[in-house]
Design a protein around this motif. Sequence first.
Motif, PDB file in Angstrom:
ATOM      1  N   ARG A  20       0.856  -1.183   0.000  1.00 42.98           N
ATOM      2  CA  ARG A  20       0.000   0.000   0.000  1.00 42.98           C
ATOM      3  C   ARG A  20       0.897   1.240   0.000  1.00 42.98           C
ATOM      4  NH1 ARG A  20      -5.176  -0.309   3.839  1.00 42.98           N
ATOM      5  NH2 ARG A  20      -5.191  -2.273   2.663  1.00 42.98           N
ATOM      6  N   TRP A  45      -8.718   2.558   9.057  1.00 42.52           N
ATOM      7  CA  TRP A  45      -8.823   2.478   7.594  1.00 42.52           C
ATOM      8  C   TRP A  45     -10.244   2.169   7.143  1.00 42.52           C
ATOM      9  CZ3 TRP A  45      -4.503   3.182   4.475  1.00 42.52           C
ATOM     10  CH2 TRP A  45      -3.276   3.257   5.157  1.00 42.52           C
ATOM     11  N   TYR A  67      -7.772   3.847  -0.468  1.00 42.55           N
ATOM     12  CA  TYR A  67      -8.201   3.809   0.921  1.00 42.55           C
ATOM     13  C   TYR A  67      -8.004   5.171   1.580  1.00 42.55           C
ATOM     14  CZ  TYR A  67      -7.558  -1.266   0.376  1.00 42.55           C
ATOM     15  OH  TYR A  67      -7.613  -2.575  -0.053  1.00 42.55           O
ATOM     16  N   CYS A  68      -8.903   5.525   2.497  1.00 38.80           N
ATOM     17  CA  CYS A  68      -8.642   6.689   3.340  1.00 38.80           C
ATOM     18  C   CYS A  68      -8.329   6.190   4.754  1.00 38.80           C
ATOM     19  CB  CYS A  68      -9.817   7.655   3.345  1.00 38.80           C
ATOM     20  SG  CYS A  68     -11.358   7.006   3.992  1.00 38.80           S
ATOM     21  N   ALA A  69      -7.642   7.033   5.507  1.00 35.59           N
ATOM     22  CA  ALA A  69      -7.211   6.664   6.848  1.00 35.59           C
ATOM     23  C   ALA A  69      -6.924   7.929   7.646  1.00 35.59           C
ATOM     24  CB  ALA A  69      -5.969   5.778   6.788  1.00 35.59           C
ATOM     25  N   ILE A 122       2.454   4.099   6.520  1.00 36.84           N
ATOM     26  CA  ILE A 122       1.241   3.342   6.838  1.00 36.84           C
ATOM     27  C   ILE A 122       1.130   3.111   8.334  1.00 36.84           C
ATOM     28  CG2 ILE A 122       0.107   1.107   6.563  1.00 36.84           C
ATOM     29  CD1 ILE A 122       1.340   0.970   3.773  1.00 36.84           C
TER      30      ILE A 122
END
Length: 123
Positions: free
Chosen positions: A45, A113, A95-97, A107
């Motif tokens: 990612r 997430w 993806y958002c986080a 990450i």
Amino acid sequence: QVQLVESGGGLVQAGGSLRLSCAVSGRTFSTAVMGWFRQVPGKEREFVAAINWSGVSTYYASSVKGRFTISRDNAKNTVYLQMNSLKPEDTAVYYCATTFRYGSSSIADFGSWGQGTQVTVSS
């Protein structure tokens, strides 16, 4: 508990645009740094963009800078990713986080997430 739900993905031709949204539930949204990441099957990612709590400051991966724009609406608890001039290599699950560490693209510093939304760019 913070929950994130991404939407807006789809299939688009190279050169086209998409706008992703990430709706966030939880009281911490307005104070959290929000980020977007993407992942291709078989690869790690990777960081795409992030925005500080007020929306004034942003930072981007070099691969998307000048083409993607991250923004947020704290009244709607939503963060957006406007993607222009899309390329086939932008194809990924996005993806958002959240994080409270502005400036990080790691990450490990992001938590809470979402489930991701697929973006496919055809050539």
